[in-house]
Design a protein around this motif. Sequence first.
Motif, PDB file in Angstrom:
ATOM      1  N   GLY A 375      83.117  25.825 -66.777  1.00  0.00           N
ATOM      2  CA  GLY A 375      82.926  26.093 -65.433  1.00  0.00           C
ATOM      3  C   GLY A 375      81.580  27.005 -65.311  1.00  0.00           C
ATOM      4  O   GLY A 375      81.649  27.859 -64.220  1.00  0.00           O
ATOM      5  N   GLY A 376      80.606  27.174 -66.143  1.00  0.00           N
ATOM      6  CA  GLY A 376      79.560  28.009 -65.999  1.00  0.00           C
ATOM      7  C   GLY A 376      78.702  27.728 -64.833  1.00  0.00           C
ATOM      8  O   GLY A 376      78.455  26.333 -64.436  1.00  0.00           O
ATOM      9  N   LEU A 377      78.387  28.564 -64.107  1.00  0.00           N
ATOM     10  CA  LEU A 377      77.334  28.349 -62.828  1.00  0.00           C
ATOM     11  C   LEU A 377      76.227  27.771 -63.287  1.00  0.00           C
ATOM     12  O   LEU A 377      75.486  28.238 -64.312  1.00  0.00           O
ATOM     13  N   MET A 378      75.411  26.865 -62.351  1.00  0.00           N
ATOM     14  CA  MET A 378      74.256  26.430 -62.633  1.00  0.00           C
ATOM     15  C   MET A 378      73.059  27.541 -61.971  1.00  0.00           C
ATOM     16  O   MET A 378      73.262  28.080 -61.092  1.00  0.00           O
ATOM     17  N   ASP A 379      71.720  27.342 -62.641  1.00  0.00           N
ATOM     18  CA  ASP A 379      70.794  28.055 -62.017  1.00  0.00           C
ATOM     19  C   ASP A 379      69.620  27.548 -62.444  1.00  0.00           C
ATOM     20  O   ASP A 379      69.727  26.396 -63.365  1.00  0.00           O
ATOM     21  N   THR A 380      68.359  27.781 -62.022  1.00  0.00           N
ATOM     22  CA  THR A 380      66.987  27.336 -61.949  1.00  0.00           C
ATOM     23  C   THR A 380      66.537  27.357 -63.386  1.00  0.00           C
ATOM     24  O   THR A 380      65.497  26.550 -63.802  1.00  0.00           O
ATOM     25  N   SER A 381      67.250  28.034 -64.294  1.00  0.00           N
ATOM     26  CA  SER A 381      66.755  28.156 -65.619  1.00  0.00           C
ATOM     27  C   SER A 381      66.782  27.009 -66.439  1.00  0.00           C
ATOM     28  O   SER A 381      66.296  26.729 -67.514  1.00  0.00           O
ATOM     29  N   VAL A 382      67.745  26.026 -65.850  1.00  0.00           N
ATOM     30  CA  VAL A 382      67.744  24.879 -66.813  1.00  0.00           C
ATOM     31  C   VAL A 382      66.497  23.926 -66.656  1.00  0.00           C
ATOM     32  O   VAL A 382      66.086  23.261 -67.542  1.00  0.00           O
ATOM     33  N   THR A 383      65.612  24.183 -65.868  1.00  0.00           N
ATOM     34  CA  THR A 383      64.336  23.518 -66.048  1.00  0.00           C
ATOM     35  C   THR A 383      63.368  24.107 -66.749  1.00  0.00           C
ATOM     36  O   THR A 383      62.556  23.508 -67.541  1.00  0.00           O
ATOM     37  N   PHE A 384      63.867  25.124 -67.600  1.00  0.00           N
ATOM     38  CA  PHE A 384      63.152  25.758 -68.774  1.00  0.00           C
ATOM     39  C   PHE A 384      63.340  24.803 -69.851  1.00  0.00           C
ATOM     40  O   PHE A 384      62.578  25.210 -71.095  1.00  0.00           O
ATOM     41  N   LEU A 385      64.307  23.942 -70.032  1.00  0.00           N
ATOM     42  CA  LEU A 385      64.343  23.201 -71.086  1.00  0.00           C
ATOM     43  C   LEU A 385      63.965  21.710 -71.101  1.00  0.00           C
ATOM     44  O   LEU A 385      64.206  20.741 -71.577  1.00  0.00           O
ATOM     45  N   ALA A 386      62.993  21.797 -69.789  1.00  0.00           N
ATOM     46  CA  ALA A 386      62.424  20.375 -69.560  1.00  0.00           C
ATOM     47  C   ALA A 386      60.794  20.480 -69.475  1.00  0.00           C
ATOM     48  O   ALA A 386      60.115  21.591 -69.340  1.00  0.00           O
ATOM     49  N   PRO A 387      60.112  19.260 -69.210  1.00  0.00           N
ATOM     50  CA  PRO A 387      58.921  19.359 -69.033  1.00  0.00           C
ATOM     51  C   PRO A 387      58.493  20.255 -67.702  1.00  0.00           C
ATOM     52  O   PRO A 387      59.070  20.325 -66.852  1.00  0.00           O
ATOM     53  N   PRO A 388      57.384  21.236 -68.006  1.00  0.00           N
ATOM     54  CA  PRO A 388      56.444  21.126 -68.985  1.00  0.00           C
ATOM     55  C   PRO A 388      56.781  22.019 -70.121  1.00  0.00           C
ATOM     56  O   PRO A 388      55.751  22.580 -71.028  1.00  0.00           O
ATOM     57  N   PHE A 389      57.915  22.446 -70.216  1.00  0.00           N
ATOM     58  CA  PHE A 389      58.441  23.737 -71.035  1.00  0.00           C
ATOM     59  C   PHE A 389      58.898  22.879 -72.497  1.00  0.00           C
ATOM     60  O   PHE A 389      58.939  23.626 -73.617  1.00  0.00           O
ATOM     61  N   ALA A 390      59.460  21.805 -72.398  1.00  0.00           N
ATOM     62  CA  ALA A 390      60.047  21.048 -73.429  1.00  0.00           C
ATOM     63  C   ALA A 390      60.088  19.936 -73.319  1.00  0.00           C
ATOM     64  O   ALA A 390      59.826  19.074 -72.146  1.00  0.00           O
ATOM     65  N   PRO A 391      60.096  18.777 -74.357  1.00  0.00           N
ATOM     66  CA  PRO A 391      59.989  17.209 -74.104  1.00  0.00           C
ATOM     67  C   PRO A 391      61.457  16.879 -73.211  1.00  0.00           C
ATOM     68  O   PRO A 391      62.333  17.564 -73.077  1.00  0.00           O
ATOM     69  N   ALA A 392      61.028  15.634 -72.435  1.00  0.00           N
ATOM     70  CA  ALA A 392      61.935  15.179 -71.537  1.00  0.00           C
ATOM     71  C   ALA A 392      63.402  14.902 -72.281  1.00  0.00           C
ATOM     72  O   ALA A 392      63.347  14.397 -73.528  1.00  0.00           O
ATOM     73  N   ASP A 393      64.665  15.145 -71.669  1.00  0.00           N
ATOM     74  CA  ASP A 393      65.783  14.757 -72.371  1.00  0.00           C
ATOM     75  C   ASP A 393      66.821  14.205 -71.091  1.00  0.00           C
ATOM     76  O   ASP A 393      67.033  15.014 -69.994  1.00  0.00           O
ATOM     77  N   GLN A 394      67.362  13.231 -71.171  1.00  0.00           N
ATOM     78  CA  GLN A 394      68.110  12.640 -70.000  1.00  0.00           C
ATOM     79  C   GLN A 394      69.263  13.636 -69.583  1.00  0.00           C
ATOM     80  O   GLN A 394      69.782  13.688 -68.327  1.00  0.00           O
ATOM     81  N   GLY A 395      69.813  14.132 -70.763  1.00  0.00           N
ATOM     82  CA  GLY A 395      71.031  15.095 -70.243  1.00  0.00           C
ATOM     83  C   GLY A 395      70.532  16.220 -69.369  1.00  0.00           C
ATOM     84  O   GLY A 395      71.121  16.803 -68.401  1.00  0.00           O
TER      85      GLY A 395
END
Length: 502
Positions: A375-395
């Motif tokens: 039940g953790g709340l979402m926030d914009t920092s999920v983008t930090f695990l994706a391009p251009p900071f990390a390789p793409a991941d479908q999950g």
Amino acid sequence: MAERRDRSVAAPVSVAPVISVPPPAGGPTTPRRRPAPRGRSGARKVRRTAGLLIVAALVATGGATVPEPPAPGWASPGLVGGGGWPFAGVPLAPDQGEGASYLPGSSVVRLADGRVRLVPSGGEAPITVDASDPRVDRAVRSDSAWLAQGTVPGGATNDAYRDMATRALLDLRLLTRPNGASLASWYSKWRYCWPRDSAFAVAAFTATGHPAEARRILYFLARAQHDDGMWAARYNADGTAVADGRAPQLDSLGWVLWSTWFYRVRAADHDELPSLWPMVQRAADHLARSLDAEGLPPASSDYWERDHRREQDPRRPTLGVVGPALAGLRAAADLARMRGEGAKATQWRHAAQRLSDAVARQFAPYGYPRSPIPGGLMDTSVTFLAPPFAPADQGVTTAIADAARKQALPNGGVLPGERWSGDPDVAWTPETALFGLNAAASGRRDEALERLDWLSAHRTSLGVLPEKVGVTGRPAGPAPLGWTASLVLLSLSALDRPLPVP
């Protein structure tokens, strides 16, 4: 910027828009108060005194927990500048904003009456002169020549994007002091240098072909770094740390490492890496040593600048810390490889893998929320695990779409996080731009253009990117905001040419 940073305790203060609407003629007047009876007057004084003492205590112990009234300068539609070194800017008075516009390719402002407002070369105070004054032409030519040294992204898409990018670049230059301190904005609580925001300015200057400005910021950060690899939460324009009780913020290490790597890869300036290597080594060693038995760094404040004890899981770091730390360790390992430091490259690569595995165990099962709990709340920092900071991941891509949906506002922007404790109607431009940057860096062009269209449409009357946008669609925070300017420039650059990913 401090209002943006102190999100945890009080709702952000909305700032009056540039153009105010006077009350209707014959509108209500303030009613007179009846004089209080003498017996109640003394009690009222006691209550008032007690109230003032409580406020004073709160200010002394928490400072930021007491919202400050907005200062008039926050409503400025933009900065007045001029050509020459050192670059200087001054906010345009709100009453001069209506009908004013920048002369093309410059920070020189033409006022509604046709006169021109600028900061002359080598000066710091603005002057108002006739349009035929030779200093006007010199300032415009100087600004335009600086722009021409690099690339203004977005021009191939449409003129509005090129105009937005031009303004963002010139604003970032005005916000970057000669010593390399990159200010968040120009006013009050925002007139400070956050290492986090500075890292994005480094990347933006690098991506647009202005390496000299990127180098100045990196050298400022190298000089300011503590011996243990950390940075203070923020710095004054003169480079001294701000002593306001804020603890150092661990995510800044990751962001600075990522931006240094970005500069090295995109600017291809091999001569700078030896000078910056001690900074890289101290920061990466600190991050690697900080990982616990689970592979996670300690809990720390992140870009929300909220006390970690107020998070849903106060024992573990948020994704706002984990994402930059992972990007920074990967970037540091690659910097070590390029330098021929094989042992360090292996050490930091191993640390990055441990952290990556911890993210897969702790955050992925719950959909990558801010705190790794059911039940953790979402926030914009999920983008930090994706391009251009990390390789793409479908999950992660799926989680980003989930976060964008949960944070969306009717005005088209986004809140910083799900169930945001601040004003629920005010959109934040950095967070909106982060979703746009991820879309642009991931090849989702239409989605990126939609975000950029919204940002372009919600600039100030001078075309400057503000921090926030109110429910009516008008700017509701300081302008310019350096972080948003950097993110927009990176997004437009990603549409023109793929950004490197560590």
